[in-house]
Structures are given as structure tokens and as C-alpha cells.
Design an enzyme around this catalytic site. Structure first.
Site, short mmCIF file in Angstrom:
data_model
loop_
_atom_site.label_atom_id
_atom_site.label_comp_id
_atom_site.label_asym_id
_atom_site.label_seq_id
_atom_site.Cartn_x
_atom_site.Cartn_y
_atom_site.Cartn_z
N GLU A 165 0.85 -1.21 0.00
CA GLU A 165 0.00 0.00 0.00
C GLU A 165 0.88 1.25 0.00
OE1 GLU A 165 -2.91 -0.37 -0.71
OE2 GLU A 165 -3.36 -2.40 -0.05
N TRP A 214 1.89 1.64 -3.44
CA TRP A 214 0.85 2.22 -4.31
C TRP A 214 0.89 3.75 -4.22
CZ3 TRP A 214 -1.94 0.54 -8.21
CH2 TRP A 214 -2.28 -0.80 -8.30
N TRP A 260 -20.32 9.51 -21.21
CA TRP A 260 -20.95 9.48 -19.87
C TRP A 260 -22.36 10.05 -19.95
CZ3 TRP A 260 -18.04 6.71 -16.74
CH2 TRP A 260 -16.65 6.70 -16.91
N ASN A 294 -10.94 2.23 2.40
CA ASN A 294 -10.51 1.96 1.02
C ASN A 294 -11.48 1.05 0.26
OD1 ASN A 294 -8.52 1.98 -1.19
ND2 ASN A 294 -8.34 -0.19 -0.69
N TRP A 341 -15.70 10.01 -14.11
CA TRP A 341 -14.90 9.81 -12.89
C TRP A 341 -14.39 11.12 -12.32
CZ3 TRP A 341 -9.76 11.34 -13.26
CH2 TRP A 341 -9.22 11.46 -14.55
N TRP A 355 -9.30 6.89 -8.71
CA TRP A 355 -10.48 7.10 -9.58
C TRP A 355 -10.25 6.54 -10.97
CZ3 TRP A 355 -15.42 8.03 -8.80
CH2 TRP A 355 -15.80 8.44 -7.53
C1 LIG Z 1 -11.35 6.23 -5.56
C2 LIG Z 1 -10.22 6.28 -4.56
C3 LIG Z 1 -9.77 7.51 -4.10
C4 LIG Z 1 -8.70 7.57 -3.17
N1 LIG Z 1 -8.27 8.80 -2.75
C5 LIG Z 1 -7.20 8.89 -1.89
C6 LIG Z 1 -6.71 10.14 -1.46
O1 LIG Z 1 -7.18 11.20 -1.87
N2 LIG Z 1 -5.67 10.15 -0.57
C7 LIG Z 1 -5.09 9.00 -0.11
O2 LIG Z 1 -4.15 9.05 0.70
N3 LIG Z 1 -5.53 7.80 -0.52
C8 LIG Z 1 -6.57 7.70 -1.39
N4 LIG Z 1 -7.02 6.47 -1.79
C9 LIG Z 1 -6.29 5.26 -1.35
C10 LIG Z 1 -6.79 4.61 -0.04
O3 LIG Z 1 -8.19 4.45 -0.07
C11 LIG Z 1 -6.40 5.40 1.20
O4 LIG Z 1 -5.04 5.71 1.16
C12 LIG Z 1 -6.66 4.56 2.47
O5 LIG Z 1 -8.02 4.23 2.54
C13 LIG Z 1 -6.23 5.37 3.69
O6 LIG Z 1 -6.51 4.68 4.85
P1 LIG Z 1 -5.32 4.16 5.79
O7 LIG Z 1 -4.37 5.24 6.06
O8 LIG Z 1 -5.95 3.49 6.96
O9 LIG Z 1 -4.62 3.11 4.82
P2 LIG Z 1 -3.72 1.81 5.06
O10 LIG Z 1 -4.47 0.67 4.50
O11 LIG Z 1 -3.23 1.70 6.45
O12 LIG Z 1 -2.49 2.08 4.08
C14 LIG Z 1 -1.31 2.79 4.50
C15 LIG Z 1 -1.04 3.97 3.60
O13 LIG Z 1 -0.76 3.54 2.27
C16 LIG Z 1 -1.26 4.50 1.34
N5 LIG Z 1 -2.25 3.84 0.50
C17 LIG Z 1 -3.04 2.79 0.83
N6 LIG Z 1 -3.77 2.40 -0.23
C18 LIG Z 1 -3.46 3.22 -1.24
C19 LIG Z 1 -3.87 3.31 -2.60
N7 LIG Z 1 -4.75 2.48 -3.13
N8 LIG Z 1 -3.36 4.31 -3.36
C20 LIG Z 1 -2.44 5.15 -2.85
N9 LIG Z 1 -2.00 5.10 -1.58
C21 LIG Z 1 -2.49 4.14 -0.79
C22 LIG Z 1 -1.89 5.61 2.15
O14 LIG Z 1 -0.96 6.64 2.30
C23 LIG Z 1 -2.20 4.93 3.47
O15 LIG Z 1 -2.26 5.82 4.55
C24 LIG Z 1 -8.08 6.37 -2.73
C25 LIG Z 1 -8.56 5.15 -3.20
C26 LIG Z 1 -9.60 5.09 -4.10
C27 LIG Z 1 -10.09 3.76 -4.60
#
Ligand SMILES: Cc1cc2nc3c(=O)[nH]c(=O)nc-3n(C[C@H](O)[C@H](O)[C@H](O)COP(=O)(O)OP(=O)(O)OC[C@H]3O[C@@H](n4cnc5c(N)ncnc54)[C@H](O)[C@@H]3O)c2cc1C
Length: 478
Positions: free
Chosen positions: A275, A278, A306, A341, A359, A382
Site C-alpha cells: 500500500e 501504491w 458518460w 478503502n 470519474w 479514480w
Molecule cells: C477512488 C479512490 C480515491 C482515493 N483517494 C485517496 C486520497 O485522496 N488520498 C489517499 O491518501 N488515498 C486515497 N485512496 C487510497 C486509499 O483508499 C487510502 O489511502 C486509504 O483508505 C487510507 O486509509 P489508511 O491510512 O488506513 O490506509 P492503510 O491501509 O493503512 O495504508 C497505508 C497507507 O498507504 C497508502 N495507500 C493505501 N492504499 C493506497 C492506494 N490504493 N493508493 C495510494 N496510496 C495508498 C496511504 O498513504 C495509506 O495511509 C483512494 C482510493 C480510491 C479507490
């Protein structure tokens, strides 16, 4: 005589593990930290009150942290170049340090600031701090950037990771400086009604300790998918604002390695690191292909037709679509500025593939609400969800009912955020209600004042596939 240097804080609101602070302190023992509220950012239509509120609290904590070191964090509202020039002239500072950003706006601003300061005879030093490996450091054998995640991840994880930077010792204050109280949210023109999480380094450290030292990370592979559980770290707003350093986060995962006793635990650790990767991957995508800010990574998909019905978009924003899992998620976003997420993926698939809405509408709404809203991650998420991004297997359509049954099997999350349905039995929460089998569920929900589904999933997904394949067909024939 010591000549002071300026440290321009932006998305690095911390003392620990801060590359620019470390470099500035090597250059001069008199470091003057400053934050500039940039009007161009404050006035953007997608600047979320939740993010500004988080920022203000993080700055307050940072000001306290500097005070304990005997230093003063300054702040200004205005144009960064004008403010930095002015401050440098007033203090006799000959250099400005900052940590780099990959967003197109920030990169343009920084080159303008660099050029303007150089004209005034002020040196600028900036470097990579936000990521474990910056754009240009993770490349294919041919020296190209990766456009697919899995090979990026393999390369990224094989690279050696830096240790965190220590907090510099023996910094000297500039005696004439006095801390000013920070502006309030209202002073900046915002009102935040969302219940956002605590900001600042101590709050980030507590989350990191709870997740890593508390070993919750070792159950992540399973728990990360269930929005009713506290299965994820909740570090996203802190990583977004830099109230925690990424090297320190990585180091915490290294410390956990010693505790691994099973394959499941190992898989969990690797999944969480993935993550973090990512996050870096999407930053690299934005840096290498900045067109993604406004268009699809695969440009042909800008031609996707769309429907963009305003009434359906409104229902989605308000959590009134008649699909309980979608509505619970949208209400979590509206009430707390954060969304799980799994739910981000569900609502993004629903907006694009069930409601046939561009989107970019969803991306903008998320930015207006998210406390962790980050251009690269949000845009990447997105585009992935809409099937127009870097993903090599893009045509995935989430069935909201199946998702709810699998990831909220007891309806706990739905009950939490859709309280009018809290008294219903679980099957009445999970069934779709847009076919014969589910019609009783629909009646029960209707009796609670809850709306009927605004679209039929089966019909809409067929329509989406038709439109999507029309673009694919035109690509292969063109
Ligand atoms: C449509 C959509 C929009 C999103 N918008 C954002 C956003 O604006 N900002 C954001 O930080 N994340 C975004 N995410 C990714 C992800 O949903 C969040 O980072 C995550 O839910 C944050 O919760 P956490 O800190 O508990 O994550 P954890 O699961 O604990 O993950 C640890 C860290 O990894 C990073 N991370 C995790 N998953 C992703 C991912 N898929 N993409 C990029 N980084 C990731 C984040 O920095 C997160 O804090 C988005 C995902 C989707 C599908």
C-alpha cells in the site's frame, strides 16, 4: 556571524525525519521555519475545509514543537515568492530550503520561486523527502518509468531504503523573532462540520505505534477489507500532510519483521508495504504523465460517453442512492472526511459504472471532502475504478450487493452510517431490492423512509460495458 536560512514547510509538517530541516541545519545553525498559506490553493474550488482544519492543527503542533527547541515557526498569507523574498530580506537570509512535491501546480510554483529568489541572490536547496524513492529512481532496465504496478513494486521493494533523519541538535534561535498565533479556520474563510481526526506528529506517532508495535499490521491481509473494523492504519492524512516521515514508517515495518511467526503475518506485512508502494506508484505516474491530472491515462477513454445526470450525482453525494453500502460510505465521507478503502472502490465503481458519471466528478467531490485528499492517490484511485488508468485489467465492475455481503456481512458498517436502517435484520440491509428476490427488503427499507435504488445494477452494468467496449473497439480499429 551566523547567517540564518529559511526552511519553507509545505507538506512536511514535522520535526522528525525531515530531509529539508536536516539539510538546512547542516548549512546554518540558525534555521527559521516558515509556512505560507498560498491564496491560490485556499481559493481552489476543491480545497476541502477538512484538510485546512487538519493543516491548522498540524501547524499548531509544529509551532509547539519548534517552541520546545527554542525556535519560532513563522507564517504568512500570500504569494510564496513575495513572502519568502520579503522574509529573506528582513532576516538577511541567503538560502531557502524545502522538500519537493510532484504535483504539477507545486512544480511550477517551485520553479517560479527558485527563479525569483535566484534573481534576488538567494540560493535554493530542495530535495526528495515525501517518498522512499522519488520519480526517476524506480525505472525499468531500459531506463523508462513503469506504467504497471506489479513490476514497479518488485523493483521498488528491492531498492535499499534510507534511515530516518534525526532532529538536528543545537539549533540557535534568531532572537528578534516572536511566534504569532495562527489564523483560525474562519479567518481563512472555511467552516468544517466534519469530525476529523487529530493532527500533528504525536497523533501520527500514536497511530503508527498502535498499528505496527501493537502488531495490528500482522492481521492486515484479512482485516483491511472490512470497513466496520479498525483494520487499517488511518495514517493517510498524516502521510498527506507529512506529519510523519515515510522513512520512519518504513523503519516501523522493519522492526515488525522480527515478530513474524506465520505465513499469514508475513503476507500482511508485505501487503501493507504494498500500500505504501501504491502511494509512491501514483506519485510517479503523476510526475511522469502529468496529463492524468485532467485526462485519462489512456487518452482514448476521454471519448467514453458518460450520462452525467445531475440528479443521480446529487443522490450519490448525499448518500441517497438506495444502495445501503454505497450510502453508508458516502455518509462516512461527509461526516468524517475519511472513507475506508474498500468503500472508496465500491462508491467509485458505482458512480462510474452504475450511474455512468464521469470519474472526474467523483474525483472532485472526494477532494472537496477528504481530510487525506491527495491529487496523485485520488486521481490514481479514480482512474483505476473507472477503468481508464494504468491498470492492465481495467474492466472490473463491482456489484454493490455482493461487496456488502462479503465485506459487511453483519451490516454493522451500514447500520453505523445509515441509522434509519439500524433496526432492520441484516438480510434487509444487504439485498439489492432491484429484482423479485429482493423486493421484500426494499419494502422494509421504504418503511424506514429510505429511498428505492435509483438505478438497476444489472441494466446499468450492461450499458457501461457497451459504452466502454465502443471505446476499446475504436482503439483497436484506429
Ligand atoms: C477512488 C479512490 C480515491 C482515493 N483517494 C485517496 C486520497 O485522496 N488520498 C489517499 O491518501 N488515498 C486515497 N485512496 C487510497 C486509499 O483508499 C487510502 O489511502 C486509504 O483508505 C487510507 O486509509 P489508511 O491510512 O488506513 O490506509 P492503510 O491501509 O493503512 O495504508 C497505508 C497507507 O498507504 C497508502 N495507500 C493505501 N492504499 C493506497 C492506494 N490504493 N493508493 C495510494 N496510496 C495508498 C496511504 O498513504 C495509506 O495511509 C483512494 C482510493 C480510491 C479507490
Amino acid at each position: 556571524m551566523v547567517s540564518p536560512v529559511l526552511l519553507w514547510h509545505r507538506r512536511d509538517l514535522r520535526l522528525q525525519d525531515n530531509a529539508a530541516l536536516h539539510e538546512a541545519a547542516r548549512y546554518s545553525s540558525q534555521v527559521v521555519p516558515v509556512f505560507i498559506f498560498d491564496r491560490q490553493i485556499l481559493e481552489r474550488a476543491d480545497t476541502a475545509p477538512a484538510r485546512v482544519a487538519f493543516l491548522l492543527e498540524a501547524l499548531e503542533r509544529l509551532q509547539e514543537g519548534y517552541r520546545q527547541l527554542g525556535l519560532t515557526l513563522l507564517w504568512q498569507i500570500g504569494d510564496p515568492l513575495v513572502e519568502l523574498q520579503h522574509l529573506a530580506a528582513t532576516l538577511g537570509a541567503k538560502a531557502v530550503f524545502w522538500n519537493e512535491d510532484v504535483e504539477p501546480f507545486a512544480r511550477q510554483r517551485d520553479s517560479r520561486v527558485r527563479a525569483g529568489l535566484a534573481e534576488a541572490g538567494i540560493q535554493c536547496f530542495s530535495g526528495q523527502d515525501m517518498l522512499l524513492h522519488g520519480p526517476g529512481e524506480v525505472l525499468t532496465q531500459a531506463g523508462d518509468p513503469y506504467s504497471v504496478f506489479t513490476p514497479f513494486w518488485r523493483r521498488w521493494r528491492s531498492l535499499p531504503k534510507r534511515d530516518p533523519y534525526p532532529i538536528p541538535k543545537a539549533l540557535q534561535p534568531v532572537p528578534s523573532l516572536q511566534a504569532q498565533p495562527l489564523p483560525s479556520l474562519a479567518d481563512l474563510g472555511f467552516v468544517c462540520t466534519q469530525a476529523i481526526p487529530a493532527a500533528g506528529e504525536a497523533a501520527a506517532q500514536a497511530l503508527l505505534e498502535d498499528f505496527c508495535d501493537g502488531l495490528r499490521i500482522l492481521d492486515y491481509e484479512r482485516s483491511r477489507n472490512f470497513p466496520a473494523e479498525e483494520g487499517t492504519s488511518r495514517l493517510s492524512p498524516h502521510l498527506r500532510w507529512g506529519t510523519v516521515g515515510i522513512r520512519q514508517v518504513w523503519q516501523a515495518t522493519v522492526a515488525v519483521e522480527a515478530e513474524i511467526r506465520s505465513e499469514e503475518a508475513e503476507a500482511s506485512l508485505q501487503t501493507w508495504r504494498q500500500e505504501l508502494c501504491w502511494r509512491e506508484f501514483y506519485k510517479h505516474v503523476l510526475a511522469h504523465w502529468p496529463h492524468v491530472e485532467t485526462s485519462s491515462y489512456r487518452k482514448a477513454f476521454d471519448g467514453l460517453e458518460w450520462e452525467n445526470r445531475q440528479d443521480r450525482f446529487q443522490a450519490w453525494c448525499e448518500g441517497q442512492t438506495g444502495y445501503p453500502i454505497v450510502d453508508a460510505a458516502m455518509r462516512q465521507l461527509n461526516e468524517t472526511g475519511w472513507m475506508h478503502n474498500r468503500c472508496r472502490m465500491i462508491v467509485a465503481s458505482f458512480l462510474t459504472k452504475d450511474l455512468l458519471i464521469d470519474w472526474r466528478w467523483g474525483e472532485r467531490y472526494f477532494m472537496q471532502k477528504l481530510v487525506d485528499g491527495d491529487l496523485a492517490a485520488n486521481n490514481g484511485g479514480w482512474q483505476w475504478s473507472a477503468g481508464v488508468g494504468t491498470d492492465p485489467k481495467p474492466l472490473r465492475i463491482f456489484n454493490p450487493a455482493t461487496q456488502a455481503a462479503r465485506y459487511d456481512p453483519e451490516g454493522e458498517y451500514i447500520r453505523r452510517y445509515v441509522p434509519e436502517l439500524a433496526g432492520l435484520d441484516t438480510p434487509a440491509l444487504l439485498l439489492v431490492g432491484d429484482d423479485q428476490k429482493g423486493s421484500w427488503a426494499l419494502q422494509e427499507r421504504r418503511a424506514c423512509g429510505y429511498p428505492d435504488p435509483i438505478v438497476n445494477h444489472k441494466v446499468q452494468q450492461q450499458e457501461f460495458k457497451r459504452r466502454y467496449q465502443a471505446v476499446q473497439g475504436s482503439c483497436s480499429s484506429g
